[in-house]
Scaffold this active site. Structure first.
Site, PDB file in Angstrom:
ATOM      1  N   GLU A  29      -9.943   5.611   2.869  1.00 30.80           N
ATOM      2  CA  GLU A  29     -10.709   4.502   3.404  1.00 30.80           C
ATOM      3  C   GLU A  29      -9.723   3.400   3.739  1.00 30.80           C
ATOM      4  O   GLU A  29      -8.620   3.366   3.168  1.00 30.80           O
ATOM      5  CB  GLU A  29     -11.715   3.991   2.365  1.00 30.80           C
ATOM      6  CG  GLU A  29     -11.160   3.008   1.316  1.00 30.80           C
ATOM      7  CD  GLU A  29     -10.112   3.615   0.376  1.00 30.80           C
ATOM      8  OE1 GLU A  29     -10.061   4.854   0.257  1.00 30.80           O
ATOM      9  OE2 GLU A  29      -9.334   2.843  -0.224  1.00 30.80           O
ATOM     10  N   SER A  32       1.739  -9.614  -0.654  1.00 28.67           N
ATOM     11  CA  SER A  32       1.419  -8.182  -0.659  1.00 28.67           C
ATOM     12  C   SER A  32       1.640  -7.517   0.690  1.00 28.67           C
ATOM     13  O   SER A  32       1.863  -6.321   0.762  1.00 28.67           O
ATOM     14  CB  SER A  32      -0.018  -7.966  -1.120  1.00 28.67           C
ATOM     15  OG  SER A  32      -0.904  -8.700  -0.306  1.00 28.67           O
ATOM     16  N   LYS A  63       0.810  -1.222   0.000  1.00 28.94           N
ATOM     17  CA  LYS A  63       0.000   0.000   0.000  1.00 28.94           C
ATOM     18  C   LYS A  63       0.847   1.278   0.000  1.00 28.94           C
ATOM     19  O   LYS A  63       0.447   2.296  -0.542  1.00 28.94           O
ATOM     20  CB  LYS A  63      -0.942   0.011   1.212  1.00 28.94           C
ATOM     21  CG  LYS A  63      -2.025  -1.069   1.186  1.00 28.94           C
ATOM     22  CD  LYS A  63      -3.032  -0.831   0.076  1.00 28.94           C
ATOM     23  CE  LYS A  63      -4.190  -1.822   0.148  1.00 28.94           C
ATOM     24  NZ  LYS A  63      -5.095  -1.690  -1.033  1.00 28.94           N
TER      25      LYS A  63
END
Lengths: 258, 396
Positions: free
Chosen positions: B109, B376, B87
């Site tokens: 969010e 990830s 991210k």
């Protein structure tokens, strides 16, 4: 002439909003008839959506209650047929693009025509995306209502030029809901609209009482009220229609001659 | 891959309130300017390398390869990035862009909390105000991440509307953006939402596949046979796929969260169970009922618990360039435990969905084949929930 255009022929217009099926469809029908007979010029009928991203907490609540009660798009179409047996008031659907798209846009819009719906208000369908819905709307004589917001600026002329029915002028930033004060420079927005189209414009978002409605109607062609009506339903439920009728009369009396 | 009007095939577009239109147009103009600006790119590279710990490692999982007895398995270690997930790639890019645009406040969010933590981190680094919307349900599942965001100086607002999960956090962030545009950038966390977000987020995440390509060529002298990544909105997956899209010999496999199974209602597998719709600013596939009401989806993974998928994935599915498979909670939990025991790597439960699928296909592939799995994120945040899934309560 369409019912919507006719509604703007006799002075300032009052457009109340109600979410279909909150608390049940029979109450919605009674409320609509009360509003129509007490001076509402156009009724905005909300088809509930699971995730109404343009709504504040009050109308979100109405959407959730209506869906929990089992309201569907088909039941709302049947409601319109019921209303049409007793009233000729102009009706616009207010819902989200997916409700129309998922039903089949063409099927949905043709059904609007067949059942006597006059306009379609989709807050998540901006000018750039309207081509998917607009041609069928035009063919069926349904007005696809355009929005103009406080942030529209250079976009106002482009939107106004292609607007039909009426223009929904968003009074303030943010989502629907009651506001104590509206600070946007609406007169300048409206003068740009006027310079580009004869299509009338009504102001909505944040209007909750006859005084505010009168102020908004004075600078435009009409006022839209939603959350304040949902509040009455929230409180009085099945017995709300009479109060909503009285509220409609109060607002209409306040704006009639501004 | 993006059309000028922000479409991927029929998917994408800008289905948002008029109030936001000028904001997304302004964002697109700014992005188009800065993406080719050498100074911007140099600054971003510096942040990637010196702050976020890029390039992330491509690690040959020898024990896992031997144990499964088939294709060679490489792990793309996005879990080793600063803040523990991919991210951060997108967030550093968007925060830098927002700063150049003169914005002083970021909103975001978050589902699992990884994007929220990354945004809070970038905001702290760049001296910006930050507000994160997180489903109330997720604030309970991911209490540690809530604490991290607050520690980083962000405000976390629990969202109670709807199902109180990721989709409601997105809706609430969109509402907040319509309320305050002038000084605020909405730092969207995945390749979703209205144009230009799916393109911007993809471009910032594409560093993953750019590195994989260089690293695997260095290690093996050729491209992999398959790249596997988990898909919620799909940002780590599109980042892992992007530079391989034109290399038709590389299979691209996205792993969706099947939850309790794609034949149940407790699933978040959008491609496998959804249909075409318009929601959260885009046309794509969504889990929805016959009237277009968005389904209350479910997955053990808060990060994949989303009823839609990014429009570029929907397009890659349409043209059969990528394959999207469903992985259940049970399979993901088994993979979570397997990777921990086999390689000493605890993956995020999201990433464990990709590991699970590799465990299914690797044994059936020849030993000279190569699979790259994108890990990830790291799995520390999931330990309490997985323990609970296994019937054990742990207290920190």
């Amino acid at each position: 002439m369409s019912r919507i255009s006719k509604a703007f022929e006799n002075g300032k217009v009052f457009i109340p909003f109600i979410t279909c099926g909150d608390p049940d469809l029979n109450t919605t029908k009674e409320a609509v008839l009360q509003m129509a007979s007490n001076g509402a010029d156009i009724i905005e009928l909300g088809i509930p959506f699971s995730d109404p991203t343009a709504e504040g907490p009050v109308i979100q609540g109405a959407n959730i209650r209506a869906l929990a009660g089992g309201v569907t798009t088909d039941k709302v179409f049947d409601l319109v047929s019921e209303i049409r047996k007793e009233s000729n008031v102009a009706i616009c659907f207010m819902t989200y693009a997916n409700v129309v798209y998922s039903y089949g846009a063409e099927k949905f819009i043709r059904k609007c025509e067949e059942r006597g719906v006059d306009g379609l208000i989709l807050p998540d369908l901006p000018f750039e995306e309207k081509e998917e819905f607009k041609p069928v709307c035009d063919e069926c004589g349904i007005d696809l209502i355009s929005f103009i917001a406080p942030t529209s600026e250079g976009r106002i002329a482009m939107i106004a030029k292609e607007a039909t029915g009426f223009i929904y002028v968003v009074s303030s930033l943010g989502v629907t809901g009651m506001r104590s004060e509206i600070t946007t420079d609406l007169p300048s927005i409206i003068s740009v609209i006027r310079a580009n189209t004869d299509t009338p414009c009504a102001i909505g978002f944040g209007i909750s009482n006859p005084e505010q409605a009168a102020k908004m109607a004075a600078i435009s062609d009409g006022a839209i009220i939603g959350s304040a009506i949902i509040r009455i339903l929230e409180k009085e439920k099945q017995s709300a229609p009479k109060t909503i009728g009285a509220f409609t009369k109060e607002v209409k009396d306040a704006i009639r001659n501004v | 891959m993006t059309n000028p009007n922000g479409r991927f095939g029929i998917h994408g577009g800008q289905y948002i309130p008029e109030t936001l239109m000028n904001a997304v147009i302004e964002l697109e103009e700014a992005y188009n300017h800065y993406k080719n600006d050498p100074e911007f790119n140099a600054e971003l590279s510096k942040l990637f390398n010196e702050y976020a710990n890029r390039p992330s490692r491509l690690y040959f999982a020898k024990k896992m390869t031997e144990d499964l007895g088939g294709a060679k398995i490489y792990l793309k270690r996005e879990d080793l990035n600063h803040t523990g997930a991919h991210k951060i790639n997108n967030v550093l890019g968007q925060a830098l862009l927002a700063k150049k645009m003169g914005k002083t406040r970021l909103i975001a969010e978050t589902g699992a909390g990884q994007h929220g933590v990354a945004t809070a981190t970038a905001a702290a680094l760049m001296g910006m105000e930050c507000v994160v919307f997180m489903g109330e349900e997720d604030t309970k599942r991911q209490a540690l991440n809530v604490y991290r965001m607050r520690l980083l100086g962000s405000e976390v607002i629990p969202v109670t509307s709807g199902t109180a999960t990721l989709k409601d956090a997105v809706s609430e962030a969109m509402r907040e953006w319509t309320n305050r545009i002038e000084d605020t950038h909405y730092c969207l966390g995945s390749v979703m939402g209205p144009h230009p977000f799916p393109t911007i987020v993809r471009d910032f995440q594409a560093v993953i596949s750019k590195e994989i390509k260089e690293q695997i060529t260095e290690a093996e002298g050729r491209l992999p046979d398959a790249v596997i990544a988990c898909v919620g909105g799909g940002s780590n997956a599109i980042g892992s796929f992007y530079h391989f899209i034109e290399d038709k010999e590389v299979a691209l496999i996205g792993c969706e969260a099947a939850g309790r199974g794609i034949d149940t209602f407790e699933t978040a597998a959008t491609i496998n169970t959804g249909r075409l719709g318009i929601f959260h600013g885009m046309k794509s596939y969504f889990c929805q009922d016959e009237y277009g009401q968005i389904a209350p989806v479910y997955s053990i993974s808060a990060g994949l618990d989303y009823p839609g998928i990014g429009p570029e994935h929907a397009y890659l599915h349409d043209i059969h360039r990528a394959e999207y498979v469903a992985v259940t909670d049970e399979e993901a939990v088994e993979a979570f435990e397997y990777l921990a025991k086999t390689e000493g790597i605890i993956p995020a439960i999201e990433s464990a969905h990709a590991v699970a699928h590799a465990m299914k296909i690797a044994p059936k592939m020849d030993r000279d084949k190569i699979i790259v799995i994108t890990v990830s994120g790291r799995g520390d945040k999931d330990c309490a929930a997985i323990a609970r899934y296994r019937g054990e309560e742990i207290f920190e």
